[in-house]
Structure formats: structure tokens, C-alpha cells
Scaffold this motif. Structure first.
Motif, PDB file in Angstrom:
ATOM      1  N   GLY A 179       0.699  -1.303   0.024  1.00 24.30           N
ATOM      2  CA  GLY A 179      -0.214   0.028  -0.046  1.00 24.30           C
ATOM      3  C   GLY A 179       0.641   1.278   0.013  1.00 24.30           C
ATOM      4  O   GLY A 179       1.988   1.192  -0.373  1.00 24.30           O
ATOM      5  N   GLU A 180       0.326   2.238   0.610  1.00 22.99           N
ATOM      6  CA  GLU A 180       0.953   3.665   0.661  1.00 22.99           C
ATOM      7  C   GLU A 180       1.496   3.832   2.110  1.00 22.99           C
ATOM      8  O   GLU A 180       1.297   3.226   3.005  1.00 22.99           O
ATOM      9  N   VAL A 181       2.239   5.160   2.154  1.00 18.02           N
ATOM     10  CA  VAL A 181       2.892   5.214   3.367  1.00 18.02           C
ATOM     11  C   VAL A 181       2.983   6.764   3.587  1.00 18.02           C
ATOM     12  O   VAL A 181       2.957   7.423   2.378  1.00 18.02           O
ATOM     13  N   ASP A 182       2.683   7.210   4.725  1.00 20.78           N
ATOM     14  CA  ASP A 182       2.975   8.438   4.920  1.00 20.78           C
ATOM     15  C   ASP A 182       4.420   9.105   5.109  1.00 20.78           C
ATOM     16  O   ASP A 182       4.955   8.390   6.206  1.00 20.78           O
ATOM     17  N   LEU A 183       5.042   9.691   4.390  1.00 20.53           N
ATOM     18  CA  LEU A 183       6.381   9.931   4.389  1.00 20.53           C
ATOM     19  C   LEU A 183       6.764  10.581   5.865  1.00 20.53           C
ATOM     20  O   LEU A 183       7.656  10.513   6.197  1.00 20.53           O
ATOM     21  N   ALA A 184       5.916  11.217   6.227  1.00 21.63           N
ATOM     22  CA  ALA A 184       6.313  11.928   7.765  1.00 21.63           C
ATOM     23  C   ALA A 184       6.564  10.900   8.627  1.00 21.63           C
ATOM     24  O   ALA A 184       7.193  11.386   9.813  1.00 21.63           O
ATOM     25  N   ASP A 185       6.156   9.628   8.694  1.00 21.39           N
ATOM     26  CA  ASP A 185       5.965   8.556   9.430  1.00 21.39           C
ATOM     27  C   ASP A 185       7.685   8.057   9.391  1.00 21.39           C
ATOM     28  O   ASP A 185       7.935   7.127  10.148  1.00 21.39           O
ATOM     29  N   LEU A 186       8.255   8.198   8.338  1.00 19.52           N
ATOM     30  CA  LEU A 186       9.618   7.715   8.077  1.00 19.52           C
ATOM     31  C   LEU A 186      10.601   8.436   8.757  1.00 19.52           C
ATOM     32  O   LEU A 186      10.520   9.489   8.771  1.00 19.52           O
ATOM     33  N   HIS A 187      11.668   7.408   9.544  1.00 23.48           N
ATOM     34  CA  HIS A 187      12.599   8.272  10.092  1.00 23.48           C
ATOM     35  C   HIS A 187      13.924   7.433   9.684  1.00 23.48           C
ATOM     36  O   HIS A 187      13.921   6.205   9.618  1.00 23.48           O
TER      37      HIS A 187
END
Length: 361
Positions: free
Chosen positions: A200-208
Motif C-alpha cells: 500500500g501507501e505510506v505517509d512519508l512523515a512517519d519515516l525516520h
């Protein structure tokens, strides 16, 4: 945010004074070089080869090295006098759809800030024009001693500029693609599509950056005199011998990681001739002797029960035999009775229905 460049946007005859601000920053952890024996810093000193002495920054200039090794001095005044219209101007040359820009050309990103109150009106005009046209502006500008290519677009209520590489700076990918003929089956594509849908998709703000956080924790531990925590090495996965098996396993693991259960609708790798994973099968444990004794006694009990059943059935079989003999006699009597007249049969019938005798106590 501190500006790194002051100039203006040239939009036809409209000039918009702006300041250039870095839109990105690096959070990577930098290290110093040290002497491992005593921890002393290792520094690089700028030394003149002719005088064999260290020189200061004020004494350092630019030069172009010719093919024969000759140094041609170039001063800042020489560069400032070049007839470049973009020396202090971001000159817009065209407006194109955003999908015309190859992501390979993307470079550093900047925010363009209106420089002063008079710049607010033309700045807002350009921003709203970019929004309504749903296009990006291609511009040329000079920064750090060279002319560059840029793309202007709107981010929230700010005009952002992405530095672009010149088209001749993009290398042609010759010899990079596989040089063998590979056939991809439809079932393999179906599994790849299923994997893409599952991830699916991912919120790039959640990646670290997990690596940076681990380095920071390690530095903190060592600074406090503690031993850094070590993470266990990941267990080696089973060897996958086929692409279909790898895709099918990836879909299952992706669904399990998202808390979903496999639906069983994805194509089965075994149907396409794929090989399963190689796993070691542990040897089966030998059965204990105690259960064997129990089963023997149980068999003995069953045998005894079977014998009793046979004797009972034998006894019961005698009754049917006598019943059969009685049936034969009854048949003979019936044949004889049939030969007699029906009237005599009728007379005998009421006799059978006589009133039963009273039983004495």
C-alpha cells in the motif's frame, strides 16, 4: 532561516526581489579523524608547495589548471565581469507541465522569500499564476560561480525552487539493463501486483532514520561510560529457490505485518511449478514402550469381548433355526387348511377369539 543568496526573479518585465533560503538540511552525524593512540585530532593544513609553509585563507585564490599543468589565476572580479544576465537574477524562460521534468534532474531545493514589502504583490501574482496554470516555471540562475538550471513550483503558500542538472549532465544508462532475454509470466506479475497492493501507501512523515538514532544512542552510552546495546543479528531466512515462491512469501509476510490474514486468493506458487522453501525436517521420536503395553491389553480385552459376542450370537442363532422349523410346519398346515372349505375356516376363526380365561391368583 538565513538567506544564502539575494537577487530577483525576472518574470517578463516584472522583477520580484527575493532571498534564497535552503529548503533542506542534513541530519547525518559527522565524525572527526583522530589519532587512535592518543585521541589527538587529525587536521589538514593548507601548505604552499613552493614556499613549503602553511598559508591562511586570505592568501588562497582560484586558478584553472591547463592541460600542461600551467595554473591560470582567476579572481572574483573576473567572474563578476562576465556577461551573464543571471548573475543576480533568476530568469524564467518557460512554463511546462510538471511531468515534463525528469526526476533524475532534481538537485538541491530552496525556498524563495519575498525581499521587502514591495515584493509581496508580484510574488503573490507569480504564485497564484503557477497554481492556476498547474505548471512549473523553468529558470536559469547563477550560484557559487556557475550558471544553473532551476524549476519553480508552489509549496503551500511559498514558491520553491529545485536546482536541476543540465540535460547533458544526465548519463545515458548504457550497459546497465540486463543483457539477457527474460520472460515474465502473467502469474508472476499478478503476485507482484498483489505485493504492491498489500504494501500500500505510506505517509512519508512517519519515516525516520533508524541508523542515525542508533548512532546517537551509541554515542550517548559511550559518553556516560556504559556499554552500547547490541542488537541481535537477524536470523537467516530460508533459502528461496524460485521467484514465484519469493513473491508469494513476500505477500504473506506483508499481510501478517499489517495484521491481515492471507485470503488464499493469491496465486499458488506450487501451481506454477515453483519450488517451496528448503527446511530441515526433524526426525520423528520413537514411540514409548508403555503405550505399546496399553494397546496390547486393550487388544486382549477386545479379543475377549469378541469371543463373548460370538457365543452370544451363536446362542441367538439357535432361536432363528427353531423359528425357521416352526415356519415350515406352519406353511404345511396352511396348505392343508387351504384345501378345506372357507366355511370351516370361518367357523374356526371365532374360536380363536374366545374370551380369555380369568387368571387365578
Amino acid at each position: 532561516m538565513r538567506s544564502i543568496w539575494n537577487g530577483a526573479i525576472s518574470f517578463g518585465l516584472v522583477s520580484i526581489p527575493i532571498k534564497l533560503v535552503n529548503a533542506t538540511e542534513s541530519h547525518s552525524i559527522s565524525f572527526r579523524q583522530i589519532h587512535t593512540e592518543d585521541g589527538g585530532r587529525i587536521r589538514y593544513r593548507k601548505v604552499c608547495e613552493l614556499e613549503d609553509r602553511e598559508v591562511t585563507q586570505a592568501e588562497i585564490g582560484k586558478a584553472y589548471e591547463d592541460a600542461d599543468g600551467t595554473m591560470i589565476p582567476i579572481t572574483d572580479e573576473d567572474l563578476a565581469q562576465l556577461p551573464i544576465p543571471t548573475a543576480r537574477t533568476i530568469e524564467i524562460v518557460a512554463f511546462v507541465p510538471a511531468d515534463r521534468i525528469d526526476p533524475l534532474q532534481m538537485d538541491a531545493a530552496y525556498y524563495l522569500s519575498a525581499n521587502g514589502v514591495p515584493a509581496a504583490k508580484p510574488y503573490t501574482l507569480l504564485r497564484e499564476a503557477l497554481k492556476r496554470s498547474q505548471k512549473v516555471a523553468i529558470a536559469k540562475y547563477a550560484l557559487r560561480g556557475r550558471e544553473r538550471l532551476g524549476m519553480l513550483r508552489v509549496v503551500d503558500d511559498v514558491i520553491a525552487m529545485h536546482g536541476l542538472l543540465w540535460p547533458d549532465e544526465i548519463r545515458v544508462p548504457e550497459g546497465v539493463a540486463p543483457d539477457t532475454n527474460v520472460t515474465v509470466r502473467d502469474k508472476e506479475l499478478d503476485l507482484a501486483d498483489a505485493l504492491m497492493d498489500t504494501l500500500g501507501e505510506v505517509d512519508l512523515a512517519d519515516l525516520h532514520d533508524d541508523y542515525r538514532e542508533a548512532v546517537e544512542e551509541m554515542i550517548t552510552a559511550k559518553a556516560s561510560g556504559e556499554h552500547p546495546a547490541t542488537s541481535p543479528s537477524p536470523a537467516p531466512g530460508a533459502k528461496v529457490l524460485d521467484l514465484m515462491a519469493a513473491l508469494e512469501k513476500s505477500v504473506r509476510e506483508a499481510k501478517e505485518s499489517r495484521g491481515e490474514e492471507p485470503t488464499g486468493t493469491e496465486p499458488d506458487a506450487t501451481e506454477t511449478g515453483a519450488k517451496a522453501e528448503v527446511r530441515r525436517i526433524s526426525p520423528r521420536a520413537t514411540p514409548k514402550q508403555t503405550p505399546g503395553k496399553k494397546s496390547t491389553s486393550t487388544a486382549t480385552k477386545k479379543t475377549t469381548t469378541a469371543k463373548k459376542s460370538r457365543s452370544q450370537s451363536h446362542r441367538q442363532s439357535e432361536s432363528p433355526a427353531s423359528a425357521s422349523a416352526s415356519a415350515k410346519k406352519s406353511t404345511r398346515t396352511t396348505k392343508k387348511a387351504t384345501a378345506t372349505k372357507s366355511t370351516s375356516t370361518a367357523k374356526k376363526s371365532p374360536a380363536k377369539k374366545a374370551t380369555p380365561r380369568k387368571r387365578t391368583a
